[in-house]
Write an enzyme that holds these catalytic residues in place. Structure first.
Site, mmCIF file in Angstrom:
data_model
loop_
_atom_site.group_PDB
_atom_site.id
_atom_site.type_symbol
_atom_site.label_atom_id
_atom_site.label_comp_id
_atom_site.label_asym_id
_atom_site.label_seq_id
_atom_site.Cartn_x
_atom_site.Cartn_y
_atom_site.Cartn_z
ATOM 1 N N GLY A 100 0.839 -1.203 0.000
ATOM 2 C CA GLY A 100 0.000 0.000 0.000
ATOM 3 C C GLY A 100 0.867 1.243 0.000
ATOM 4 O O GLY A 100 1.990 1.230 0.515
ATOM 5 N N GLY A 186 -7.783 -8.190 -7.366
ATOM 6 C CA GLY A 186 -6.377 -8.142 -7.782
ATOM 7 C C GLY A 186 -5.634 -9.402 -7.337
ATOM 8 O O GLY A 186 -6.237 -10.446 -7.099
ATOM 9 N N ARG A 187 -4.319 -9.225 -7.216
ATOM 10 C CA ARG A 187 -3.439 -10.369 -6.923
ATOM 11 C C ARG A 187 -3.858 -11.120 -5.663
ATOM 12 O O ARG A 187 -3.925 -12.347 -5.648
ATOM 13 C CB ARG A 187 -1.999 -9.877 -6.708
ATOM 14 C CG ARG A 187 -1.327 -9.339 -7.933
ATOM 15 C CD ARG A 187 0.028 -8.769 -7.548
ATOM 16 N NE ARG A 187 -0.146 -7.511 -6.841
ATOM 17 C CZ ARG A 187 0.226 -6.332 -7.312
ATOM 18 N NH1 ARG A 187 0.837 -6.253 -8.465
ATOM 19 N NH2 ARG A 187 0.027 -5.224 -6.628
ATOM 20 N N ARG A 279 -7.560 -2.420 3.851
ATOM 21 C CA ARG A 279 -7.371 -1.180 4.604
ATOM 22 C C ARG A 279 -8.627 -0.904 5.420
ATOM 23 O O ARG A 279 -9.751 -1.054 4.918
ATOM 24 C CB ARG A 279 -7.138 0.002 3.651
ATOM 25 C CG ARG A 279 -5.781 0.001 3.003
ATOM 26 C CD ARG A 279 -4.679 0.283 4.033
ATOM 27 N NE ARG A 279 -3.367 0.292 3.437
ATOM 28 C CZ ARG A 279 -2.498 -0.725 3.475
ATOM 29 N NH1 ARG A 279 -2.805 -1.855 4.072
ATOM 30 N NH2 ARG A 279 -1.310 -0.613 2.923
ATOM 31 N N HIS A 328 -3.521 -5.862 12.194
ATOM 32 C CA HIS A 328 -2.818 -5.644 10.915
ATOM 33 C C HIS A 328 -1.586 -6.550 10.791
ATOM 34 O O HIS A 328 -0.457 -6.073 10.720
ATOM 35 C CB HIS A 328 -2.424 -4.168 10.761
ATOM 36 C CG HIS A 328 -2.227 -3.772 9.320
ATOM 37 N ND1 HIS A 328 -2.516 -2.534 8.827
ATOM 38 C CD2 HIS A 328 -1.743 -4.465 8.257
ATOM 39 C CE1 HIS A 328 -2.240 -2.481 7.541
ATOM 40 N NE2 HIS A 328 -1.760 -3.644 7.164
ATOM 41 N N ILE A 329 -1.862 -7.863 10.749
ATOM 42 C CA ILE A 329 -0.748 -8.822 10.675
ATOM 43 C C ILE A 329 -0.775 -9.601 9.361
ATOM 44 O O ILE A 329 -0.157 -10.658 9.246
ATOM 45 C CB ILE A 329 -0.775 -9.801 11.870
ATOM 46 C CG1 ILE A 329 -2.124 -10.543 11.953
ATOM 47 C CG2 ILE A 329 -0.472 -9.077 13.170
ATOM 48 C CD1 ILE A 329 -2.071 -11.790 12.834
ATOM 49 N N SER A 331 0.645 -9.491 6.497
ATOM 50 C CA SER A 331 1.908 -9.904 5.861
ATOM 51 C C SER A 331 2.919 -10.417 6.883
ATOM 52 O O SER A 331 4.085 -10.633 6.546
ATOM 53 C CB SER A 331 2.500 -8.721 5.096
ATOM 54 O OG SER A 331 2.778 -7.651 5.987
HETATM 55 C C1 DGY Z 1 1.039 -3.371 3.092
HETATM 56 O O1 DGY Z 1 2.078 -3.887 2.683
HETATM 57 O O2 DGY Z 1 0.507 -2.400 2.560
HETATM 58 C C2 DGY Z 1 0.431 -4.035 4.264
HETATM 59 O O3 DGY Z 1 -0.773 -3.551 4.631
HETATM 60 C C3 DGY Z 1 1.405 -4.089 5.397
HETATM 61 O O4 DGY Z 1 1.416 -5.444 5.699
#
Ligand code: DGY
Length: 365
Positions: A100, A186-187, A279, A328-329, A331
């Site tokens: 993002g 998307g992906r 988001r 927000h975990i 990734s």
């Molecule tokens: C991003 O990469 O935008 C994620 O929200 C952070 O993990």
């Protein structure tokens, strides 16, 4: 921290003395022992690192950015005209360790000819995994039942025929097939779909960005690959009405703010699950809390909340038993964060040395 403290911290985080001939890269978060050497091993560079594992203080950043050629930020660290002004004319590249980029003022960076590096693709699998986890947690009442165990209340709830039941995600053909909806395709949404195929998913609908071109051929190919009965692009009203599980996986920013609002939530099925792993701004938190409280939908699994990380126990969504909230975990796997940090470092290096960025954001599109 006092200003003397700031200066000492800043001095102690330089890997070597400041030299006129060195190009400066400011790094807003230490990227760890596997990645920092990529930057620190280059004698042509002066590396200035925010020395704490928390967001860099604005004052520190504004002081240290002056004269920098490269900047590495993480998700949420605002790259504003003020910051670019403080950097001065040397700044060539802003590299964000995130897919993002709504924390970066793209108009301002483009106007100064600064390149932007970001980290798509490397986090797709981790976020898709988490999206499935959230769908299962929300549908199977994981939030409510785990807190019951943790608060010592399990002894009051012996096994009962329909206790804690929720809607089933998988279908073997004897149960009613589930319609899976994607807001954004998307992906990450497509990787989430791939994971859902073994659950017996046959019917998929999605809404794409209104400005994106038709994708009929791609959709036909995906439908064939996954042996789907249908894969259709629909409008948001149909998406809300038809989805058994609705995955919100679209970019943030003003165009998508509160796209999931009271009107959309009221259209959803009473047994539907909402998952948001993109988001927080896409979902109106108050409307979602009302939808859960008044049982317009079954449950929600969210990894992102508008206004995060200021989400305390009094937040309307945290108070909803049928809402699984994660901080927000998406990734946050060891492998993915290492890949993101490495790509962020490689992007900044390419930018300062005037080479093509391994993963550059297209600022013209
Ligand atoms: C991003 O990469 O935008 C994620 O929200 C952070 O993990």
């Amino acid at each position: 921290m006092t200003s003397v403290g700031h200066r000492l911290a800043s001095l102690s985080s330089h890997f070597s003395g400041n030299s006129e001939s060195q190009m400066k890269i400011v790094v807003c978060r230490d990227l760890g022992p596997d990645v920092m050497p990529l930057l620190r091993s280059r004698s042509e560079l002066e590396i200035v690192v925010w020395p704490h594992d928390r967001p860099s203080e604005r004052k520190w950043l504004l002081e240290n950015i002056n004269g920098a050629t490269g900047l590495i930020v993480v998700f949420g660290e605002a790259v504003t005209p003020e910051l670019l002004e403080a950097a001065g004319p040397n700044l060539r590249v802003v590299s964000t360790m995130s897919v993002g980029y709504e924390h970066i003022d793209l108009t301002a960076v483009a106007a100064r000819g600064i390149k932007v590096g970001y980290t798509p693709d490397v986090l797709t699998d981790a976020v898709a995994d988490l999206s499935i986890m959230l769908a299962l947690m929300a549908s199977r009442n994981a939030g409510e039942t785990m807190s019951l165990v943790q608060s010592g209340h399990w002894p009051l709830h012996s096994w009962s025929p329909f206790g804690f039941c929720g809607p089933q995600l998988s279908s073997d053909g004897t149960t009613k097939p589930r319609t899976i909806g994607f807001l954004g395709f998307g992906r990450i949404a497509q990787a989430t779909l791939a994971r859902l195929i073994p659950f017996g998913v046959k019917r998929v609908i999605y809404t794409g960005s209104p400005s994106s071109p038709p994708t009929l051929e791609r959709d036909q190919a995906l439908a064939k690959e996954y042996k789907l009965d249908s894969l259709l692009r629909v409008d948001i009203a149909e998406l809300a009405t038809e989805s058994d599980v609705l995955f919100v996986l679209a970019p943030g920013g003003p165009k998508t703010r509160h796209i999931v609002n009271e009107e959309v939530l009221r259209k959803m099925k009473k047994t539907a699950i909402l998952v948001n792993a993109s988001r927080g701004t896409l979902v109106d938190s108050d409307a979602l809390a009302k939808a859960l409280r008044e049982k317009w939908i079954w449950g929600a699994g969210i990894d992102v909340v508008e206004g995060e990380p200021q989400v305390g126990i009094d937040h309307c969504l945290v108070k909803e038993p049928r809402c699984v909230v994660l901080p927000h975990i998406g990734s946050a796997t060891l492998e993915t964060r290492l890949a993101m940090a490495t790509l962020a470092a490689k992007n900044v290096l390419a930018g300062v040395f005037g080479e093509p960025l391994p993963s550059e954001l297209n600022l013209k599109g």
